[in-house]
Design a protein around this motif. Structure first.
Motif, PDB file in Angstrom:
ATOM      1  N   ARG A  51       0.830  -1.214   0.000  1.00 10.96           N
ATOM      2  CA  ARG A  51       0.000   0.000   0.000  1.00 10.96           C
ATOM      3  C   ARG A  51       0.860   1.258   0.000  1.00 10.96           C
ATOM      4  NH1 ARG A  51      -3.161  -3.211   3.556  1.00 10.96           N
ATOM      5  NH2 ARG A  51      -2.342  -2.147   5.403  1.00 10.96           N
ATOM      6  N   ASN A  52       1.970   1.218   0.717  1.00  9.79           N
ATOM      7  CA  ASN A  52       2.882   2.369   0.717  1.00  9.79           C
ATOM      8  C   ASN A  52       3.441   2.622  -0.681  1.00  9.79           C
ATOM      9  OD1 ASN A  52       2.574   2.958   3.421  1.00  9.79           O
ATOM     10  ND2 ASN A  52       4.314   1.718   4.064  1.00  9.79           N
ATOM     11  N   ARG A  53       3.728   1.552  -1.417  1.00 12.49           N
ATOM     12  CA  ARG A  53       4.240   1.722  -2.776  1.00 12.49           C
ATOM     13  C   ARG A  53       3.172   2.350  -3.681  1.00 12.49           C
ATOM     14  NH1 ARG A  53       7.882  -3.513  -4.576  1.00 12.49           N
ATOM     15  NH2 ARG A  53       9.306  -3.557  -2.784  1.00 12.49           N
ATOM     16  N   TYR A  54       1.942   1.909  -3.527  1.00 10.57           N
ATOM     17  CA  TYR A  54       0.854   2.542  -4.295  1.00 10.57           C
ATOM     18  C   TYR A  54       0.807   4.046  -4.002  1.00 10.57           C
ATOM     19  CZ  TYR A  54      -1.276  -2.100  -5.166  1.00 10.57           C
ATOM     20  OH  TYR A  54      -1.534  -3.384  -5.560  1.00 10.57           O
ATOM     21  N   ASN A  55       0.904   4.387  -2.715  1.00 11.39           N
ATOM     22  CA  ASN A  55       0.808   5.795  -2.328  1.00 11.39           C
ATOM     23  C   ASN A  55       1.955   6.623  -2.901  1.00 11.39           C
ATOM     24  OD1 ASN A  55      -1.565   5.470  -0.880  1.00 11.39           O
ATOM     25  ND2 ASN A  55      -0.501   4.985   1.032  1.00 11.39           N
ATOM     26  N   GLU A  56       3.120   6.027  -3.012  1.00 14.67           N
ATOM     27  CA  GLU A  56       4.240   6.745  -3.632  1.00 14.67           C
ATOM     28  C   GLU A  56       3.914   7.100  -5.081  1.00 14.67           C
ATOM     29  OE1 GLU A  56       8.345   5.652  -3.314  1.00 14.67           O
ATOM     30  OE2 GLU A  56       7.977   4.561  -1.437  1.00 14.67           O
ATOM     31  N   LEU A  57       3.292   6.167  -5.796  1.00 20.57           N
ATOM     32  CA  LEU A  57       2.940   6.430  -7.194  1.00 20.57           C
ATOM     33  C   LEU A  57       1.983   7.605  -7.315  1.00 20.57           C
ATOM     34  CD1 LEU A  57       2.403   2.787  -8.519  1.00 20.57           C
ATOM     35  CD2 LEU A  57       4.308   4.307  -9.072  1.00 20.57           C
ATOM     36  N   LEU A  58       1.139   7.773  -6.305  1.00 23.54           N
ATOM     37  CA  LEU A  58       0.121   8.817  -6.365  1.00 23.54           C
ATOM     38  C   LEU A  58       0.682  10.213  -6.161  1.00 23.54           C
ATOM     39  CD1 LEU A  58      -2.727   7.030  -4.378  1.00 23.54           C
ATOM     40  CD2 LEU A  58      -2.551   7.331  -6.845  1.00 23.54           C
ATOM     41  N   GLN A  59       1.920  10.329  -5.739  1.00 24.75           N
ATOM     42  CA  GLN A  59       2.515  11.647  -5.493  1.00 24.75           C
ATOM     43  C   GLN A  59       3.165  12.241  -6.737  1.00 24.75           C
ATOM     44  OE1 GLN A  59       1.980  12.985  -2.426  1.00 24.75           O
ATOM     45  NE2 GLN A  59       0.836  11.078  -2.186  1.00 24.75           N
ATOM     46  N   LYS A  60       3.191  11.468  -7.823  1.00 23.98           N
ATOM     47  CA  LYS A  60       4.003  11.872  -8.976  1.00 23.98           C
ATOM     48  C   LYS A  60       3.146  12.311 -10.153  1.00 23.98           C
ATOM     49  CE  LYS A  60       7.385   8.390  -7.522  1.00 23.98           C
ATOM     50  NZ  LYS A  60       7.998   7.080  -7.844  1.00 23.98           N
ATOM     51  N   GLY A  61       3.417  13.512 -10.653  1.00 26.70           N
ATOM     52  CA  GLY A  61       2.850  14.011 -11.899  1.00 26.70           C
ATOM     53  C   GLY A  61       1.419  13.617 -12.153  1.00 26.70           C
ATOM     54  N   ASN A  62       1.186  13.011 -13.312  1.00 29.09           N
ATOM     55  CA  ASN A  62      -0.152  12.559 -13.682  1.00 29.09           C
ATOM     56  C   ASN A  62      -0.373  11.177 -13.085  1.00 29.09           C
ATOM     57  OD1 ASN A  62      -2.634  12.256 -14.862  1.00 29.09           O
ATOM     58  ND2 ASN A  62      -1.817  11.686 -16.874  1.00 29.09           N
ATOM     59  N   ALA A  63      -0.788  11.144 -11.819  1.00 28.93           N
ATOM     60  CA  ALA A  63      -0.949   9.871 -11.108  1.00 28.93           C
ATOM     61  C   ALA A  63      -1.820   8.927 -11.935  1.00 28.93           C
ATOM     62  CB  ALA A  63      -1.584  10.119  -9.743  1.00 28.93           C
ATOM     63  N   PRO A  64      -1.405   7.670 -12.060  1.00 25.59           N
ATOM     64  CA  PRO A  64      -2.080   6.747 -12.978  1.00 25.59           C
ATOM     65  C   PRO A  64      -3.441   6.255 -12.502  1.00 25.59           C
ATOM     66  CG  PRO A  64      -0.329   5.630 -11.788  1.00 25.59           C
ATOM     67  CD  PRO A  64      -0.223   7.077 -11.419  1.00 25.59           C
ATOM     68  N   PHE A  65      -3.749   6.434 -11.222  1.00 30.79           N
ATOM     69  CA  PHE A  65      -5.058   6.044 -10.708  1.00 30.79           C
ATOM     70  C   PHE A  65      -5.391   6.958  -9.529  1.00 30.79           C
ATOM     71  CE2 PHE A  65      -1.786   2.937  -9.405  1.00 30.79           C
ATOM     72  CZ  PHE A  65      -1.718   3.178  -8.044  1.00 30.79           C
ATOM     73  N   ILE A  66      -6.588   6.805  -8.967  1.00 31.74           N
ATOM     74  CA  ILE A  66      -7.026   7.712  -7.898  1.00 31.74           C
ATOM     75  C   ILE A  66      -6.571   7.213  -6.532  1.00 31.74           C
ATOM     76  CG2 ILE A  66      -9.036   8.763  -6.788  1.00 31.74           C
ATOM     77  CD1 ILE A  66     -10.472   8.519  -9.488  1.00 31.74           C
ATOM     78  N   ASN A  67      -6.742   5.941  -6.283  1.00 33.26           N
ATOM     79  CA  ASN A  67      -6.192   5.336  -5.068  1.00 33.26           C
ATOM     80  C   ASN A  67      -6.115   3.831  -5.247  1.00 33.26           C
ATOM     81  OD1 ASN A  67      -8.789   4.143  -4.202  1.00 33.26           O
ATOM     82  ND2 ASN A  67      -9.369   6.262  -3.787  1.00 33.26           N
TER      83      ASN A  67
END
Length: 943
Positions: free
Chosen positions: A322-338
């Motif tokens: 889950r932490n890795r997913y959250n890291e992805l969400l901090q970058k540019g055009n995040a690929p998903f909402i959560n």
């Protein structure tokens, strides 16, 4: 919920060195997990199980539970929905409490329906509870046990009461039938395909609800509500030996059922090929992809130390993913909402590894691929040793917090632990055992082992894949073949191992120059001390023993969003939420979270309508970190454009389909109507998100949290003032001071000046009428007026329960709440809201108004008023032992010039409010109030 959930939610210690932990001998993995030594447990000759525990939080209160190992899964087709119906009937007559006797009796002692008296039914269990029952009255304790006794085997199930309850169940079904609930039910049919779980949705079949013969529900009751499937759980501030003896005496005579039906536990069938489903609903408000891998659950008898250790491993891996997913969400055009990932127990005989992602409609397959790619990366390369150590540190930290609070545990939390033990043999060893076990087990849990176990979760068989979405012509949904193709593609993707980037520098590199306390005064009425620092900050410190290891704080100054123009409001509204995603100082959100791992501390900023500030809490040992974070929020906030763009993009995708939600349409209509369509009324829409501006947020934040001299900090909890003072002088005393004089502004956002009606229709899948009535006007702000207005709302709530829900069967529940405001102007408001059958809407709306007028035309019932008074006094007693209550009370002293009443003065005030006084008050404010009325009804569908 099993220990996985408990471990996730519980925990707290700074890991001592690994070498020290390794020296401790790990428990034998084939060993049994002992029962909590603080609980008395046993089984009567008739098969009934009991758990009794002395616990002193809250003081002079106890919680009483009866746990039925019975749920909707045991219904036959002609009983579909009757397990839940039976739960309702427990409040409609028992042997010793006829009619509404259970509620009528308990409410005389301030034990309120909904807040303290409740129940729920699921597929596998039905649980009733009486919470926060005063223990100073021995007769009340005996009566609470008698209620459980009657619920066990002595429900009246009278024909008239059964028939009257059909309408209530109907309205509960209507209220709960949203787009998301329909989607969830369809999804369950795929997850549980071939199982009885796919056939039972708890609330059941309306044809059955409307037409079942009374004998059918009585048969279900006598077949399944029986002592060998029941547990009595009582936790509270009492003599446990005495309560145990009373249970043994009171429940022993209940006869065991002869030749009982077998309580079957149902399997969920395996499937070789993936089960794939695309589910749409006109009122669904998001696009979600789920992939579930089904596994057999651990048998009850095998829940030993090895099982406990595997729970720890699964939770460690899940939190890392889950932490890795959250890291992805901090970058540019995040690929998903959560995104979400966890291995957990879903039904009694089924565990699942569940990956879920909420998607953007313009990149559905891309979002799925990114989420699955991260899961595949973890499977292929495993978790990093540094990630695992952080996850251990965080979990052990949370468990240490529970350990330190072991003498301040909540009655209901403990009761639910024993409930799980009864229902599925989930270990309930107590926090002392778990803390020690965790410290001994963690050193032996390696990254290699975690990776090996996690690989077994992802299988080629027993896979269920679902995509759920709104029905929207402009969005092209992928096909089942597309979903299978993206799952297959990810398995062949070229991936690199995860790189765990960690900033090792301290939170604050250079300790700031301290400012001194220049004035100290005592706030005797609050038992607090006030310091004034040289930079003008006022600090109030109140030491309490309510929680062993908790310090709660709030900081505030006047101003808030009221100081901004209409075109800046959207950005001002969401500034605080965005700031929390930016990080602080030299740390972005991800690196800050890593740095704070193992610390029990939380600080967030807020910008309200009239004030702004900070709030949060910490453990004793992390208080200095809390002050450092507060310092950084003022002195070194972080403004991250990339994180802003990523979060704004997620918000845009999130709101894209909210227009399909009929409940949001109703809420938005209420908001616009009660503010008289003021342009400052902000609705959460696509246009609102589009208007968000990074530079405006940056300016607003810097203007709001800039001047120490107009801020007040309140600290309440187990805080040593002498030790805290130098830290407060260092981190708060060093905040800049610009000596600004500032206050909030009245922008004229107010209720309409005349009666206003907004009646509209809306296409909906499940026809219902939603009604909201607000009565409002001018009033002198005072403690007396606030209390009497709140009493009026409680009396109306009781009347609507009796008349609209019970007599008319017209609604699942009527919400009533009241406010008396001082700022920005003195006014009152009572709100009434409910859903109902469109055919009954006009009649029930008339009842709402009639009951308000009857407060002073027919008068208030003395018994009803006494019940409300008892509840007010009871709740005040409970609140006085909560740190958050004192923070809010001190805040009110400064914002509203509101003085705190002593317990004696409060009780005297409550008891001084007579029937006549309250009737006079009701007539003054409700004989001719100004009202707004919002009614949303179903639009007839065109054929």
């Amino acid at each position: 919920m099993n220990l996985i959930g408990k471990i996730c939610l519980g925990s707290a210690l700074i890991l001592t060195s690994t070498s020290m932990l390794s020296a401790q001998k790990a428990p034998a993995l084939d060993g049994k997990i002992p029962m909590d030594p603080n609980v008395r447990t046993g089984k009567l000759a008739n098969g009934l199980t009991y758990y009794v525990r002395h616990n002193e939080e809250p003081k002079e209160r106890a919680s009483f539970y009866i746990v039925q190992n019975v749920g909707a899964i045991l219904e036959n087709d002609e009983q579909n929905g009757l397990a839940h119906f039976l739960e309702h009937m427990a409040f409609n007559g028992t042997k010793n409490f006829p009619g509404k006797g259970v509620l009528n009796y308990l409410e005389k002692y301030g034990v309120a329906f909904g807040r303290n008296i409740n129940a729920y039914t699921s597929t596998d269990e039905t649980v009733y509870n009486l919470s926060n029952v005063p223990t100073t009255n021995a007769n009340l304790l005996d009566s609470a046990l008698l209620v459980l006794h009657d619920w066990s085997n002595y429900l009246s199930l009278e024909g008239k009461e059964i028939n009257d309850e059909r309408g209530v169940i109907h309205e509960e079904w209507r209220t709960r039938r949203s787009g998301s609930s329909r989607v969830r039910l369809e999804k369950n049919k795929l997850i549980y395909k071939g199982s009885k779980y796919a056939e039972r949705d708890v609330i059941g079949d309306l044809e059955v609800i409307d037409n079942f013969d009374h004998k059918v529900i009585r048969d279900f009751y006598h077949d399944w509500y029986r002592t060998d499937l029941q547990a009595i759980v009582v936790v509270g501030d009492f003599d446990a030996t005495e309560i145990e003896a009373k249970i043994q005496k009171m429940f022993a005579h209940i006869p065991a059922v002869e030749n009982p039906k077998t309580r079957q536990y149902f399997e969920v069938p395996t499937n070789k090929e993936p089960i794939v489903g695309i589910i749409t609903d006109p009122e669904a408000s998001s696009i979600n992809f789920d992939i579930i891998y089904k596994h057999a659950a651990t048998p009850f008898a095998e829940k030993n130390m090895s099982y406990y250790r595997e729970l720890l491993i699964s939770d460690l891996h899940s939190s890392i993913l889950r932490n890795r997913y959250n890291e992805l969400l901090q970058k540019g055009n995040a690929p998903f909402i959560n995104g979400f990932a966890a291995y957990y127990n879903r039904e009694i005989k089924m565990n699942v590894f569940h990956n879920s992602v909420t998607l953007k409609e313009d990149n559905i397959l891309g979002g799925i691929e990114t989420m699955l790619g991260e899961t595949e990366r973890a499977k292929r390369f495993g978790v990093a040793a540094s990630e695992l150590e952080r996850a251990k540190k965080a979990m052990l930290s949370r468990m240490e917090k529970q350990y330190k609070e072991r003498n301040k545990q909540n009655n209901d939390r403990l009761a639910r632990e024993y409930q799980r033990n009864f229902l599925s043999n989930e270990p309930a060893p107590g926090v002392e055992f778990e803390f020690e076990a965790m410290k001994k087990l963690f050193p032996g849990i390696t990254a290699e082992e975690v990776n090996a176990i996690a690989k077994t979760w992802i299988t080629d068989e027993n896979v269920v894949i679902t995509l759920t979405a709104p029905e929207k012509e402009s969005v092209k949904l992928p096909t089942k073949e597309d979903l299978l193709a993206v799952v297959a593609k990810v398995k062949q993707m070229k991936l690199e191992p995860y790189v765990d980037k960690v900033i090792t520098e301290p939170l604050i590199a250079e300790i700031p120059k301290a400012g001194k306390v220049v004035e100290e005064t005592e706030m005797n009425e609050y038992g607090a001390t006030k310091w004034t620092l040289a930079n003008g900050i006022k600090v109030i410190v109140k030491t309490t023993d309510f929680m062993e290891n908790q310090i709660v704080f709030q900081a505030f100054s006047k101003g808030g969003k009221s100081l901004y123009n209409t075109n800046e409001l959207a950005s001002a509204e969401l500034t605080s939420g965005f700031i929390s995603n930016f990080g602080l100082g030299n740390f972005d959100q991800t690196s800050l979270k890593k740095l704070l791992t193992g610390k029990e501390v939380r600080v967030t900023s807020y910008i309200g309508e009239l004030t702004e500030g900070l709030s949060g809490n910490s453990s004793i040992q992390d208080f200095e970190t809390l002050l450092k974070l507060a310092h950084l929020y003022f002195e070194k906030p972080r403004f991250d454009k990339e994180a802003f763009d990523a979060l704004k993009g997620r918000y845009m995708a999130f709101v894209a389909n909210m227009g399909t939600d009929v409940n949001k349409a109703f809420r938005d209509s209420v908001s616009m109507t009660i503010t008289d369509h003021n342009p400052r009324t902000i609705l959460f829409t696509t246009d609102m998100i589009k208007s968000l501006d990074f530079e405006t947020m940056k300016r607003v934040y810097n203007e709001r949290l800039v001047d120490a001299s107009d801020f007040t900090f309140i600290f309440v909890g187990n805080i040593d003032a002498a030790k805290a003072r130098p830290m407060i002088e260092t981190y708060l005393g060093s905040i800049k001071d610009i000596d600004r004089k500032e206050s909030w502004k009245d922008n004229g956002v107010n209720f309409p000046k005349k009666d206003t009606y907004n009646h509209f229709t809306r296409e909906m899948e499940t026809p219902k009428t939603s009604i909201r009535i607000d009565l409002h006007g001018d009033i002198k702000y005072s403690t007396d007026n606030s209390i009497m207005m709140d009493m009026i709302s409680k009396l109306l709530s009781k009347r609507y329960l009796d008349v609209i829900r019970e007599e008319e069967g017209g609604s699942y529940g009527v919400g009533v709440w009241a406010n008396v405001e001082k700022l920005p102007r003195e006014e009152y408001n009572i709100s009434i809201q409910f859903d109902t059958d469109p055919a009954k809407a006009d009649k029930l709306k008339a009842i709402v108004y009639d009951e308000i007028q009857s407060l002073f035309t027919k008068g208030i019932k003395e018994d009803d008023l006494n019940e409300v008074k008892k509840n007010f006094i009871k709740e005040r007693q409970e609140n006085l032992r909560k740190n958050t209550y004192w923070v809010n009370a001190i805040n009110a002293h400064y914002i509203y010039n509101k003085d705190m009443l002593t317990p004696e003065a409060y009780d005297k005030l409550i008891n001084s409010i007579s029937k006549e006084k309250l009737e006079k008050f009701a007539k003054k404010y409700f004989a001719k109030p100004t009202k707004t009325e919002v009614v949303m009804s179903p639009k007839e569908k065109e054929i």
